[in-house]
Write a protein that holds these residues in place. Structure first.
Motif, short mmCIF file in Angstrom:
data_model
loop_
_atom_site.label_atom_id
_atom_site.label_comp_id
_atom_site.label_asym_id
_atom_site.label_seq_id
_atom_site.Cartn_x
_atom_site.Cartn_y
_atom_site.Cartn_z
N ASN A 1 -25.74 -33.61 -37.15
CA ASN A 1 -25.20 -32.53 -37.99
C ASN A 1 -24.75 -31.31 -37.19
N GLU A 2 -24.18 -31.59 -36.01
CA GLU A 2 -23.56 -30.50 -35.23
C GLU A 2 -22.50 -29.82 -36.11
N ASN A 3 -22.40 -28.50 -35.96
CA ASN A 3 -21.47 -27.77 -36.83
C ASN A 3 -21.03 -26.47 -36.20
N ILE A 4 -19.94 -25.94 -36.73
CA ILE A 4 -19.54 -24.57 -36.38
C ILE A 4 -19.16 -23.87 -37.69
N GLU A 5 -19.58 -22.62 -37.82
CA GLU A 5 -19.20 -21.85 -39.00
C GLU A 5 -17.70 -21.58 -38.93
N VAL A 6 -17.01 -21.82 -40.05
CA VAL A 6 -15.57 -21.61 -40.09
C VAL A 6 -15.24 -20.18 -39.66
N ALA A 7 -16.02 -19.22 -40.16
CA ALA A 7 -15.75 -17.80 -39.85
C ALA A 7 -15.85 -17.55 -38.34
N ARG A 8 -16.80 -18.24 -37.68
CA ARG A 8 -16.94 -18.03 -36.23
C ARG A 8 -15.80 -18.71 -35.46
N ALA B 1 -12.96 -16.30 -35.91
CA ALA B 1 -13.25 -15.11 -35.08
C ALA B 1 -13.07 -15.46 -33.60
N GLY B 2 -13.37 -16.71 -33.24
CA GLY B 2 -13.18 -17.16 -31.86
C GLY B 2 -11.71 -17.13 -31.45
N ILE B 3 -10.83 -17.55 -32.36
CA ILE B 3 -9.38 -17.52 -32.05
C ILE B 3 -8.96 -16.07 -31.80
N LYS B 4 -9.41 -15.18 -32.67
CA LYS B 4 -9.05 -13.76 -32.53
C LYS B 4 -9.65 -13.17 -31.25
N THR B 5 -10.89 -13.56 -30.95
CA THR B 5 -11.55 -13.05 -29.74
C THR B 5 -10.81 -13.53 -28.50
N GLY B 6 -10.43 -14.81 -28.51
CA GLY B 6 -9.68 -15.36 -27.37
C GLY B 6 -8.39 -14.58 -27.14
N ALA B 7 -7.68 -14.30 -28.23
CA ALA B 7 -6.43 -13.55 -28.11
C ALA B 7 -6.70 -12.13 -27.63
N ALA B 8 -7.74 -11.52 -28.19
CA ALA B 8 -8.05 -10.13 -27.82
C ALA B 8 -8.47 -10.02 -26.35
N MET B 9 -9.24 -10.99 -25.87
CA MET B 9 -9.68 -10.92 -24.46
C MET B 9 -8.46 -10.94 -23.54
N LEU B 10 -7.51 -11.83 -23.83
CA LEU B 10 -6.32 -11.89 -22.97
C LEU B 10 -5.49 -10.62 -23.10
N VAL C 1 -18.51 -16.41 -23.05
CA VAL C 1 -18.40 -15.70 -24.33
C VAL C 1 -18.46 -16.76 -25.43
N PRO C 2 -19.67 -17.05 -25.95
CA PRO C 2 -19.80 -18.14 -26.92
C PRO C 2 -19.25 -17.75 -28.28
N TYR C 3 -18.71 -18.76 -28.98
CA TYR C 3 -18.20 -18.55 -30.33
C TYR C 3 -19.06 -19.23 -31.39
N ALA C 4 -19.88 -20.21 -31.02
CA ALA C 4 -20.58 -21.02 -32.03
C ALA C 4 -21.82 -20.29 -32.57
N ASN C 5 -22.18 -20.63 -33.81
CA ASN C 5 -23.39 -20.08 -34.42
C ASN C 5 -24.63 -20.57 -33.65
N ALA C 6 -25.71 -19.79 -33.75
CA ALA C 6 -26.93 -20.11 -33.00
C ALA C 6 -27.53 -21.45 -33.45
N ASP C 7 -27.27 -21.85 -34.72
CA ASP C 7 -27.80 -23.13 -35.20
C ASP C 7 -26.71 -24.19 -35.25
N GLU C 8 -25.88 -24.24 -34.20
CA GLU C 8 -24.76 -25.20 -34.16
C GLU C 8 -25.24 -26.65 -34.03
N ALA C 9 -26.52 -26.87 -33.72
CA ALA C 9 -27.07 -28.22 -33.58
C ALA C 9 -26.30 -29.05 -32.55
N ASN C 10 -25.96 -28.40 -31.44
CA ASN C 10 -25.29 -29.15 -30.38
C ASN C 10 -26.27 -30.17 -29.80
N HIS C 11 -25.75 -31.31 -29.44
CA HIS C 11 -26.54 -32.43 -28.90
C HIS C 11 -27.44 -33.05 -29.97
N ALA C 12 -27.34 -32.64 -31.20
CA ALA C 12 -28.23 -33.12 -32.27
C ALA C 12 -27.38 -33.62 -33.43
#
Ligand SMILES: [Zn+2]
Length: 462
Positions: A434-441, A444-453, A421-432
């Motif tokens: 200027n890697e980044n994550i949108e703050v909103a995601r 939302a990832g923290i909330k999703t993690g809590a909700a899944m449990l 269940v990925p949380y990062a934006n599609a343009d996270e630039a992983n391995h490249a």
């Protein structure tokens, strides 16, 4: 898809409010974590970061160990006190890719910076931002409820970015410490369309090289042509027996274990965005690979491939050279699907080559088994509902990724369903750069993690 209609949806408003109230604090704590380099390929900061993240798990009350391996250690934390609730293994990795080329970064990779609603740093998306979100989900649930809704094991490895060489043996040797009913990984990006997704599997991969030899040296094609054999032709003829122009892999027995997609998988694949004609045009290709009649997602998820990565030998320079080469090489990979096994497919390749071109050598160059969790797993509904509760939209259900990840250690060695269940934006630039994550995601990832449990906690063990 069925839903567990009998269980009422858990009320998560207190947990979501708690996360919102601590938004800035959580961002600052992620930034502090991202400041610590942990580059497995270079051996930079690995022990320190393993201890740091273990300290956080201990702070949450998890029984935590930094477990040595022949490489970088595994961090394992266990919370095991909820009778009758499922046990969830949360997998992630605390190592990051090397940051070079450094001059391509707008801000330095280990000096996190926030710009335009994104946190830029090496590891922001892959994978610190995502497993840190899981840990903050545990923290938020514990703060609001005093207990977790299900049993949880956190497993963080330090060698994912160098191919997880220690994972299969580690999981095999510590089956008991890692026992769980399901595995959830939050890594990689959401769907290209921006939609949330649940990934149920990956294709496997098998790499090998074919080597053909003729004379013991390169020869003049006029003086020796018609006398000395040409190993490039040997490989061309051999390769032609391995796959036909209709796109069928014709290696004896290759297709025996290919399980075609189920009706449920076909329906899920058909729902995924991706128009073949647009994709063909974006590739600048005049045609798509054979066979026709399969959709984009089905091509990537449901069928194996046989790719010639390179065919080498003789002369490839300017003008011409009338050489008769003495050796030739073909580098190949295969993407494998359920229920193929890499070891078994490799044995079939070797047997096929022995039969059709006995003099050609087959050199094994690594493999990873495929992995698949059924779409109708009993855990699909609670995970789906949790994502809707936390993010307000239905996730796409993706039967398998085209690429390969070592998920089989969970589905085959541990023998349990595994979901990504990925949380990062599609343009996270992983391995490249200027890697980044949108703050909103991230939030939302923290909330999703809590909700899944929380949703899994309402669900009686099947
Ligand atoms: Zn990575």
């Amino acid at each position: 898809m069925e839903s567990s209609a009998s269980t009422p949806a858990p009320d998560l408003s207190d947990v979501f409010a708690y996360v919102d109230a601590r938004r800035d604090e959580f961002i600052q704590r992620l930034i502090a974590y991202l400041r610590m380099p942990s580059i497995s390929a270079w051996g930079t900061g690995m022990g320190e970061v393993a201890e740091h993240i273990a300290g956080m798990l201990r702070g949450l009350g998890l029984v935590t160990e930094v477990m040595p391996t022949a490489g970088w250690p595994m961090v394992v934390g266990r919370y095991d006190s909820v009778a009758d609730a499922p046990a969830v293994l949360l997998y992630g990795h605390y190592d990051v890719q090397p940051p070079d080329p450094l001059d391509a970064w707008v801000s330095p990779p280990f000096e996190p910076a926030i710009r335009d609603g994104r946190i830029y740093a090496r590891g922001a998306g892959d994978n610190k931002g995502q497993h840190f979100a899981q840990m903050l989900a545990l923290e938020s649930l514990l703060a609001c409820r005093g207990a977790l809704p299900c049993n949880v094991t956190v497993l963080l490895e330090g060698e994912e970015e160098i191919g997880s060489p220690r994972m299969p043996d580690f999981v095999r040797d510590h089956r008991d410490a890692l026992r769980a009913d399901l595995v959830i990984t939050s890594d990689g990006p959401v769907h290209e369309s921006g939609r949330a997704q649940i990934l149920f599997g990956v294709r496997g991969v098998l790499s090998f090289e074919l080597r053909a030899r003729g004379a013991d040296r390169d020869l003049h094609s006029g003086n020796w042509g018609g006398v000395a054999p040409n190993p490039l032709w040997t490989l061309v003829h051999l390769l032609a027996t391995m796959k036909n122009a209709r796109g069928e892999v014709t290696i004896d027995g290759f297709a025996d274990d290919v399980l075609p997609p189920t009706a449920l998988e076909r329906a899920a694949l058909a729902r995924l965005p991706g128009d073949l004609e647009t994709i063909r045009a974006s590739l600048g290709a005049s045609a798509l690979d054979a066979p026709d009649g399969r959709g984009y997602a089905e091509r990537l998820a449901a069928w194996p491939t046989f790719t010639i990565n390179g065919l080498h030998g003789g002369y490839g320079g300017p003008s011409s050279k009338t050489v008769l080469p003495h050796e030739a090489f073909a580098k190949c990979d295969m993407r494998l699907v359920e229920a193929q096994r890499a070891e078994d497919v490799f044995a079939k390749v070797v047997a096929h080559v022995r039969r059709h071109a006995p003099g050609v050598e087959v050199i094994y160059q690594g493999a990873m088994d495929p992995s698949k969790t059924p779409l109708d797993s009993p855990y699909t509904a609670p995970l789906r509902q949790a994502i809707v509760a936390a993010q307000g939209e239905e996730p796409l259900l993706v039967p398998a990724l085209g690429g390969s990840l070592p998920e089989y250690v969970f589905t085959r060695i541990l023998g349990v369903p595994a979901f990504t269940v990925p949380y990062a934006n599609a343009d996270e630039a992983n391995h490249a750069p200027n890697e980044n994550i949108e703050v909103a995601r991230f939030i939302a990832g923290i909330k999703t993690g809590a909700a899944m449990l929380a949703y899994l906690g309402t669900f009686a063990r099947p």
